[in-house]
Design an enzyme around this catalytic site. Structure first.
Site, mmCIF file in Angstrom:
data_model
loop_
_atom_site.group_PDB
_atom_site.id
_atom_site.type_symbol
_atom_site.label_atom_id
_atom_site.label_comp_id
_atom_site.label_asym_id
_atom_site.label_seq_id
_atom_site.Cartn_x
_atom_site.Cartn_y
_atom_site.Cartn_z
ATOM 1 N N ASP A 186 37.366 19.091 2.370
ATOM 2 C CA ASP A 186 37.275 18.019 3.362
ATOM 3 C C ASP A 186 35.811 17.998 3.790
ATOM 4 O O ASP A 186 35.354 18.907 4.474
ATOM 5 C CB ASP A 186 38.185 18.293 4.558
ATOM 6 C CG ASP A 186 38.165 17.145 5.574
ATOM 7 O OD1 ASP A 186 37.184 16.372 5.567
ATOM 8 O OD2 ASP A 186 39.107 17.022 6.366
ATOM 9 N N HIS A 187 35.082 16.961 3.387
ATOM 10 C CA HIS A 187 33.630 16.994 3.564
ATOM 11 C C HIS A 187 33.214 17.071 5.030
ATOM 12 O O HIS A 187 32.092 17.477 5.332
ATOM 13 C CB HIS A 187 32.977 15.792 2.870
ATOM 14 C CG HIS A 187 33.210 14.486 3.565
ATOM 15 N ND1 HIS A 187 34.294 13.689 3.292
ATOM 16 C CD2 HIS A 187 32.502 13.838 4.515
ATOM 17 C CE1 HIS A 187 34.237 12.598 4.043
ATOM 18 N NE2 HIS A 187 33.160 12.658 4.792
ATOM 19 N N HIS A 249 40.543 14.656 8.355
ATOM 20 C CA HIS A 249 39.314 14.660 9.151
ATOM 21 C C HIS A 249 39.579 14.928 10.635
ATOM 22 O O HIS A 249 38.986 15.831 11.234
ATOM 23 C CB HIS A 249 38.594 13.312 9.018
ATOM 24 C CG HIS A 249 38.081 13.019 7.651
ATOM 25 N ND1 HIS A 249 37.891 13.995 6.704
ATOM 26 C CD2 HIS A 249 37.694 11.854 7.059
ATOM 27 C CE1 HIS A 249 37.427 13.439 5.597
ATOM 28 N NE2 HIS A 249 37.303 12.152 5.790
#
Length: 510
Positions: A186-187, A249
């Site tokens: 998950d960036h 996110h």
């Protein structure tokens, strides 16, 4: 910094947008920062027919367009370019994967990559299963001559679309890979401000004593986008904002804000605490979903320089779709620290600003001292953690306006990464790819963590299937449907973000 071992990186989906905009530029920046190992090779893999030279040209153009630092250092890029190759094949083809395995063995001999493999799945979720099966069948037994070669797999979101599919995907992965080899990415976890959340909370004694329900009134988390679904209508219509953004996110931000102090700064300890957060979230019963969660769809209009005929008119979107492009939710974490403290989450497309931030609203101070003289209450304090744009932290306090009167105004103490440290924060993918190369899973999602997050999402999705309320339409360029405002205002609160104007001056008689 740890030193990355020699390795070959295979990017599945090498001709896609993520590889072009993020992954290839990240590898260049890593090489520029001397974080890439000397013995390194890159193999792009996708269905598009292309020669090695054509792929190298595409990679060079990607770096020139999207690299963080300009101008491009040609000497640094040349080092990567000469070790870059391309294979065209179907993702589920054993024949193509055997060809890939042969190419990787050539890389071991030519570039000294020592049998170490990092497989990066930058592909749609429908390709995960065939790729994983082929990796298991065609790449499982080869190691370097000394038997120490490692294989790791990086998987982009979404990891499943519900609890069952996430469990099935975990089961498939664990057929061929140990959990220590799996890196669910998950960036957002690679962004500097997100990582700084733990430093801010646990390396500053000022915060820990007040980081609980006694002093914090509520927490807001906003991740907003200024554009619509664009060309991703087909994918998005099967996903929606809840699955696409909230489950990963926003939940990751919420977990880092609310988790207990880990026993150590290692992957196991930190992820253990995040799992506890998800398991402590009060489940929303399907019949009550509309009381706690609001969904919306953008209608026709124009905002941020873009026009739209509305979500239902977007390409590949079903004409009667109930897929949400906006979600606002009120959640409670039922543990000792957060008892009764609401967490308000919202995300959506075609909103006024591109913004990702956390607002921690503290309880108002006792008003005994000021209430006899001030016409309005003293404004409560806010801690605003900005993830994007302008990564940093803002601490809002009450201060006296200079002059003879007792005028009180909300003032901000701001910290920005680029002005404090005189550097641009690195892109998230630079940190995450490096961590995967050295085997550090701290900023990646563990299998049971993904499942625990889906266990919160599934009852909401089930409730929407039963609900008689369709997604409420909102105009592009606004902050979502009216019911999203009501969700928080009915509690005597309001949505806010760092772009809000400061509160008006509070005039007090002396």
């Amino acid at each position: 910094m740890p030193t990355a071992n020699p390795c070959a990186i295979v990017i599945f989906g090498a001709s896609g947008d993520l590889a072009r905009r993020k992954l290839i530029p990240a590898l260049y920046e890593m090489a520029r920062e001397k974080l890439l190992p000397e013995n390194f090779a890159l193999v792009g893999y996708s269905r598009t027919e292309m020669t090695d030279d054509e792929y190298r040209k595409e990679c060079r153009e990607a770096v020139q367009s999207f690299a963080r630092t300009k101008p491009v250092d040609q000497q640094v890029w040349s080092r990567i370019e000469k070790a870059t190759y391309y294979i065209s094949g179907e993702y589920g083809s054993d024949e193509s994967h055997k060809k890939l395995a042969m190419k990787l063995r050539e890389m071991d001999d030519k570039y000294g990559t020592a049998g170490n493999r990092l497989f990066y799945l930058s592909t749609p979720p429908t390709t995960f299963e065939p790729i994983i099966n082929c990796l298991g069948r065609c790449h499982p037994h080869y190691t370097s001559a000394d038997g120490k070669g490692w294989q790791r797999i990086v998987i982009e979101k979404p990891f499943g679309r519900d609890l069952k599919s996430a469990r099935d995907l975990n089961k498939l992965l664990h057929t061929y890979f140990d959990e220590s080899q799996v890196f669910r990415i998950d960036h957002y976890l690679g962004k500097e401000t997100v990582q700084n959340l733990m430093v801010m909370r646990f390396a500053n004694s000022i915060f820990e004593p007040i980081w609980n329900y006694k002093y914090i009134d509520h927490v807001q988390i906003t991740v907003s986008e200024t554009l619509g679904v664009g060309t991703r209508g087909g994918y998005y219509d099967k996903s929606g904002a809840l699955r696409d953004m909230v489950q990963n996110h926003l939940f990751q931000l919420m977990a880092l804000v609310s988790m207990e102090p880990p026993t150590a700064l290692d992957a196991i300890s930190i992820r253990d605490e995040k799992v506890k957060v998800y398991k402590s979230i009060r489940q929303i019963r399907s019949q009550n979903v509309d009381d706690f969660v609001v969904r919306g769809q953008y209608g026709a209009g124009e905002a941020n320089g873009a026009k739209t005929a509305g979500y239902l008119k977007e390409k590949d979107v079903a004409p009667a779709s109930k897929t949400e492009t906006f979600v606002a939710a009120k959640l409670f974490i039922d543990n000792w620290r957060w008892s009764g403290t609401p967490f308000y989450l919202r995300t959506g497309k075609f909103l006024p600003q591109k913004l990702s931030e956390v607002v921690v609203r503290f309880r108002s101070p006792p008003l005994t001292l000021f209430q006899k003289q001030c016409e309005s209450p003293v404004y409560p304090n806010d801690l605003i953690i900005r993830v994007q744009p302008d990564e940093g932290i803002s601490w809002r306090l009450n201060g006296k306006v200079p002059g003879g009167q007792m005028n009180i105004k909300s003032v901000a103490l701001d910290f920005l990464y680029k002005t404090t440290f005189n550097v641009e924060p690195p892109e998230a993918y630079e940190r995450l790819i490096f961590d995967a190369m050295v085997g550090d899973q701290t900023l990646f999602i563990r299998g049971d963590e993904a499942e625990a997050a889906w266990a919160v999402i599934d009852p909401i999705e089930e409730g929407w299937l039963q609900s008689k309320l369709a997604p409420e339409e909102y105009s592009p360029g606004t902050w979502g449907p009216k019911r999203a405002q009501q969700l928080i205002e009915e509690d005597g609160r309001r949505w806010m973000h760092s772009g809000d104007q400061a509160e008006p001056i509070i005039a007090c008689s002396l």
